[in-house]
Design a protein around this motif. Structure first.
Motif, PDB file in Angstrom:
ATOM      1  N   LEU A 266       0.827  -1.206   0.000  1.00 50.56           N
ATOM      2  CA  LEU A 266       0.000   0.000   0.000  1.00 50.56           C
ATOM      3  C   LEU A 266       0.862   1.257   0.000  1.00 50.56           C
ATOM      4  CD1 LEU A 266      -2.771   1.439   0.355  1.00 50.56           C
ATOM      5  CD2 LEU A 266      -2.384   1.239   2.816  1.00 50.56           C
ATOM      6  N   THR A 267       1.906   1.282   0.851  1.00 56.45           N
ATOM      7  CA  THR A 267       2.740   2.474   0.922  1.00 56.45           C
ATOM      8  C   THR A 267       3.527   2.693  -0.363  1.00 56.45           C
ATOM      9  OG1 THR A 267       4.479   1.246   2.065  1.00 56.45           O
ATOM     10  CG2 THR A 267       2.915   2.485   3.427  1.00 56.45           C
ATOM     11  N   SER A 268       3.910   1.624  -1.023  1.00 56.81           N
ATOM     12  CA  SER A 268       4.614   1.765  -2.296  1.00 56.81           C
ATOM     13  C   SER A 268       3.711   2.391  -3.356  1.00 56.81           C
ATOM     14  CB  SER A 268       5.101   0.393  -2.769  1.00 56.81           C
ATOM     15  OG  SER A 268       5.701   0.484  -4.034  1.00 56.81           O
ATOM     16  N   ILE A 269       2.486   1.907  -3.427  1.00 59.58           N
ATOM     17  CA  ILE A 269       1.534   2.450  -4.404  1.00 59.58           C
ATOM     18  C   ILE A 269       1.193   3.903  -4.056  1.00 59.58           C
ATOM     19  CG2 ILE A 269      -0.839   2.234  -5.265  1.00 59.58           C
ATOM     20  CD1 ILE A 269      -0.455  -0.848  -4.898  1.00 59.58           C
ATOM     21  N   LEU A 270       0.965   4.177  -2.776  1.00 58.88           N
ATOM     22  CA  LEU A 270       0.647   5.545  -2.354  1.00 58.88           C
ATOM     23  C   LEU A 270       1.791   6.513  -2.629  1.00 58.88           C
ATOM     24  CD1 LEU A 270      -1.294   5.090   1.010  1.00 58.88           C
ATOM     25  CD2 LEU A 270      -2.193   5.870  -1.186  1.00 58.88           C
ATOM     26  N   HIS A 271       3.026   6.026  -2.516  1.00 61.48           N
ATOM     27  CA  HIS A 271       4.169   6.900  -2.792  1.00 61.48           C
ATOM     28  C   HIS A 271       4.146   7.357  -4.248  1.00 61.48           C
ATOM     29  CE1 HIS A 271       8.036   8.595  -1.679  1.00 61.48           C
ATOM     30  NE2 HIS A 271       8.503   8.203  -2.853  1.00 61.48           N
ATOM     31  N   ARG A 272       3.837   6.454  -5.130  1.00 59.80           N
ATOM     32  CA  ARG A 272       3.747   6.819  -6.554  1.00 59.80           C
ATOM     33  C   ARG A 272       2.569   7.761  -6.808  1.00 59.80           C
ATOM     34  NH1 ARG A 272       5.889   1.820  -6.141  1.00 59.80           N
ATOM     35  NH2 ARG A 272       7.554   1.225  -7.574  1.00 59.80           N
ATOM     36  N   VAL A 273       1.433   7.451  -6.205  1.00 58.63           N
ATOM     37  CA  VAL A 273       0.234   8.275  -6.403  1.00 58.63           C
ATOM     38  C   VAL A 273       0.445   9.682  -5.861  1.00 58.63           C
ATOM     39  CG1 VAL A 273      -2.183   8.540  -5.704  1.00 58.63           C
ATOM     40  CG2 VAL A 273      -1.352   6.326  -6.494  1.00 58.63           C
ATOM     41  N   THR A 274       1.039   9.789  -4.670  1.00 54.38           N
ATOM     42  CA  THR A 274       1.263  11.121  -4.104  1.00 54.38           C
ATOM     43  C   THR A 274       2.316  11.891  -4.889  1.00 54.38           C
ATOM     44  OG1 THR A 274       2.832  10.233  -2.483  1.00 54.38           O
ATOM     45  CG2 THR A 274       0.535  10.489  -1.778  1.00 54.38           C
ATOM     46  N   GLY A 275       3.262  11.190  -5.498  1.00 55.37           N
ATOM     47  CA  GLY A 275       4.231  11.861  -6.360  1.00 55.37           C
ATOM     48  C   GLY A 275       3.544  12.515  -7.546  1.00 55.37           C
ATOM     49  N   VAL A 276       2.620  11.803  -8.153  1.00 53.38           N
ATOM     50  CA  VAL A 276       1.853  12.378  -9.265  1.00 53.38           C
ATOM     51  C   VAL A 276       0.996  13.535  -8.760  1.00 53.38           C
ATOM     52  CG1 VAL A 276       0.013  11.905 -10.935  1.00 53.38           C
ATOM     53  CG2 VAL A 276       1.850  10.250 -10.611  1.00 53.38           C
ATOM     54  N   GLY A 277       0.398  13.357  -7.582  1.00 56.01           N
ATOM     55  CA  GLY A 277      -0.415  14.428  -7.002  1.00 56.01           C
ATOM     56  C   GLY A 277       0.384  15.683  -6.738  1.00 56.01           C
ATOM     57  N   LEU A 278       1.639  15.526  -6.335  1.00 56.78           N
ATOM     58  CA  LEU A 278       2.477  16.696  -6.086  1.00 56.78           C
ATOM     59  C   LEU A 278       2.835  17.416  -7.386  1.00 56.78           C
ATOM     60  CD1 LEU A 278       4.723  15.359  -3.205  1.00 56.78           C
ATOM     61  CD2 LEU A 278       2.836  16.998  -3.064  1.00 56.78           C
ATOM     62  N   TYR A 279       2.937  16.668  -8.472  1.00 55.33           N
ATOM     63  CA  TYR A 279       3.124  17.335  -9.760  1.00 55.33           C
ATOM     64  C   TYR A 279       1.905  18.191 -10.087  1.00 55.33           C
ATOM     65  CZ  TYR A 279       7.426  15.079 -11.277  1.00 55.33           C
ATOM     66  OH  TYR A 279       8.726  14.688 -11.398  1.00 55.33           O
ATOM     67  N   LEU A 280       0.725  17.667  -9.826  1.00 63.77           N
ATOM     68  CA  LEU A 280      -0.490  18.452 -10.053  1.00 63.77           C
ATOM     69  C   LEU A 280      -0.526  19.660  -9.116  1.00 63.77           C
ATOM     70  CD1 LEU A 280      -3.047  15.536 -10.487  1.00 63.77           C
ATOM     71  CD2 LEU A 280      -1.922  16.888 -12.269  1.00 63.77           C
ATOM     72  N   GLY A 281      -0.028  19.491  -7.903  1.00 63.93           N
ATOM     73  CA  GLY A 281       0.069  20.610  -6.971  1.00 63.93           C
ATOM     74  C   GLY A 281       1.005  21.690  -7.480  1.00 63.93           C
ATOM     75  N   ALA A 282       2.042  21.280  -8.184  1.00 66.89           N
ATOM     76  CA  ALA A 282       2.946  22.268  -8.783  1.00 66.89           C
ATOM     77  C   ALA A 282       2.205  23.098  -9.833  1.00 66.89           C
ATOM     78  CB  ALA A 282       4.153  21.568  -9.401  1.00 66.89           C
ATOM     79  N   LEU A 283       1.278  22.474 -10.531  1.00 63.22           N
ATOM     80  CA  LEU A 283       0.467  23.229 -11.499  1.00 63.22           C
ATOM     81  C   LEU A 283      -0.432  24.234 -10.773  1.00 63.22           C
ATOM     82  CD1 LEU A 283      -0.532  20.412 -14.008  1.00 63.22           C
ATOM     83  CD2 LEU A 283       1.205  22.199 -14.300  1.00 63.22           C
ATOM     84  N   ILE A 284      -0.953  23.846  -9.622  1.00 65.58           N
ATOM     85  CA  ILE A 284      -1.755  24.780  -8.824  1.00 65.58           C
ATOM     86  C   ILE A 284      -0.893  25.949  -8.358  1.00 65.58           C
ATOM     87  CG2 ILE A 284      -3.059  25.051  -6.674  1.00 65.58           C
ATOM     88  CD1 ILE A 284      -4.015  22.138  -7.074  1.00 65.58           C
ATOM     89  N   ALA A 285       0.332  25.656  -7.922  1.00 71.48           N
ATOM     90  CA  ALA A 285       1.243  26.727  -7.506  1.00 71.48           C
ATOM     91  C   ALA A 285       1.580  27.643  -8.678  1.00 71.48           C
ATOM     92  CB  ALA A 285       2.520  26.125  -6.919  1.00 71.48           C
ATOM     93  N   ALA A 286       1.739  27.075  -9.855  1.00 71.76           N
ATOM     94  CA  ALA A 286       2.011  27.895 -11.039  1.00 71.76           C
ATOM     95  C   ALA A 286       0.795  28.774 -11.358  1.00 71.76           C
ATOM     96  CB  ALA A 286       2.371  27.014 -12.228  1.00 71.76           C
ATOM     97  N   ALA A 287      -0.400  28.194 -11.224  1.00 76.17           N
ATOM     98  CA  ALA A 287      -1.615  28.981 -11.467  1.00 76.17           C
ATOM     99  C   ALA A 287      -1.732  30.110 -10.446  1.00 76.17           C
ATOM    100  CB  ALA A 287      -2.846  28.077 -11.398  1.00 76.17           C
ATOM    101  N   TRP A 288      -1.323  29.854  -9.212  1.00 77.23           N
ATOM    102  CA  TRP A 288      -1.316  30.894  -8.190  1.00 77.23           C
ATOM    103  C   TRP A 288      -0.399  32.043  -8.608  1.00 77.23           C
ATOM    104  CZ3 TRP A 288       3.080  32.180  -5.281  1.00 77.23           C
ATOM    105  CH2 TRP A 288       2.874  33.143  -4.304  1.00 77.23           C
ATOM    106  N   ALA A 289       0.811  31.704  -9.072  1.00 80.60           N
ATOM    107  CA  ALA A 289       1.775  32.732  -9.474  1.00 80.60           C
ATOM    108  C   ALA A 289       1.258  33.525 -10.676  1.00 80.60           C
ATOM    109  CB  ALA A 289       3.125  32.098  -9.797  1.00 80.60           C
ATOM    110  N   VAL A 290       0.657  32.836 -11.632  1.00 79.00           N
ATOM    111  CA  VAL A 290       0.125  33.512 -12.815  1.00 79.00           C
ATOM    112  C   VAL A 290      -1.029  34.431 -12.422  1.00 79.00           C
ATOM    113  CG1 VAL A 290      -1.129  33.142 -14.986  1.00 79.00           C
ATOM    114  CG2 VAL A 290       0.908  31.785 -14.471  1.00 79.00           C
ATOM    115  N   SER A 291      -1.903  33.943 -11.540  1.00 73.26           N
ATOM    116  CA  SER A 291      -3.038  34.787 -11.137  1.00 73.26           C
ATOM    117  C   SER A 291      -2.561  35.999 -10.339  1.00 73.26           C
ATOM    118  CB  SER A 291      -4.046  33.978 -10.318  1.00 73.26           C
ATOM    119  OG  SER A 291      -3.526  33.659  -9.044  1.00 73.26           O
TER     120      SER A 291
END
Length: 135
Positions: free
Chosen positions: A27-52
């Motif tokens: 479970l932790t191995s799978i979650l590590h991969r999933v949260t890694g992808v989620g953090l990439y999406l979070g980087a897009l949110i941070a970029a949208a924050w900077a643009v706004s």
């Protein structure tokens, strides 16, 4: 020249989730991969924050309204959980790289500790944010 034939050979099959018995380290191995992808999406949110922010007060107000909505807060809660989980599991991997905690009992205990830390740290951050009026 080689004696190899060009006929296709049978390839070994990868283990599937139906073959393996679920356990906490899986479970932790799978979650590590999933949260890694989620953090990439979070980087897009941070970029949208900077643009706004750079786009002016009206764009920033719209961005804040979106993230201040119940869905936006849910996404931010998930991002906070992902951040703390990925951080704790990354530390766990560093400990493993040093050669410690690799036996089954220690690996299972550290997996439970990572999950507990991520949940506790996330709740603590959100409680503090609520107490300071940041929500």
């Amino acid at each position: 020249m080689t004696d190899a034939t060009r006929a296709p050979r049978e390839r070994p099959l990868s283990p599937h989730l139906q073959v393996w018995r679920w356990h906490i380290t899986m479970l932790t191995s799978i979650l590590h991969r999933v949260t890694g992808v989620g953090l990439y999406l979070g980087a897009l949110i941070a970029a949208a924050w900077a643009v706004s922010l750079a786009s002016g007060a009206e764009a920033y107000a719209t961005f804040k309204a979106v993230l201040g909505s119940p869905i936006g807060k849910f996404v931010l809660f998930g991002m906070t959980l992902s951040l703390f989980y990925h951080l704790a599991n990354g530390v766990r991997h560093v400990v493993w790289d040093l050669g410690h905690g690799l036996d089954v009992k220690s690996a299972n205990a550290s997996a439970a500790l990572v999950l507990a830390f991520a949940l506790a740290a996330t709740i603590a951050v959100w409680v503090i944010a609520g107490m300071t009026g940041a929500l």
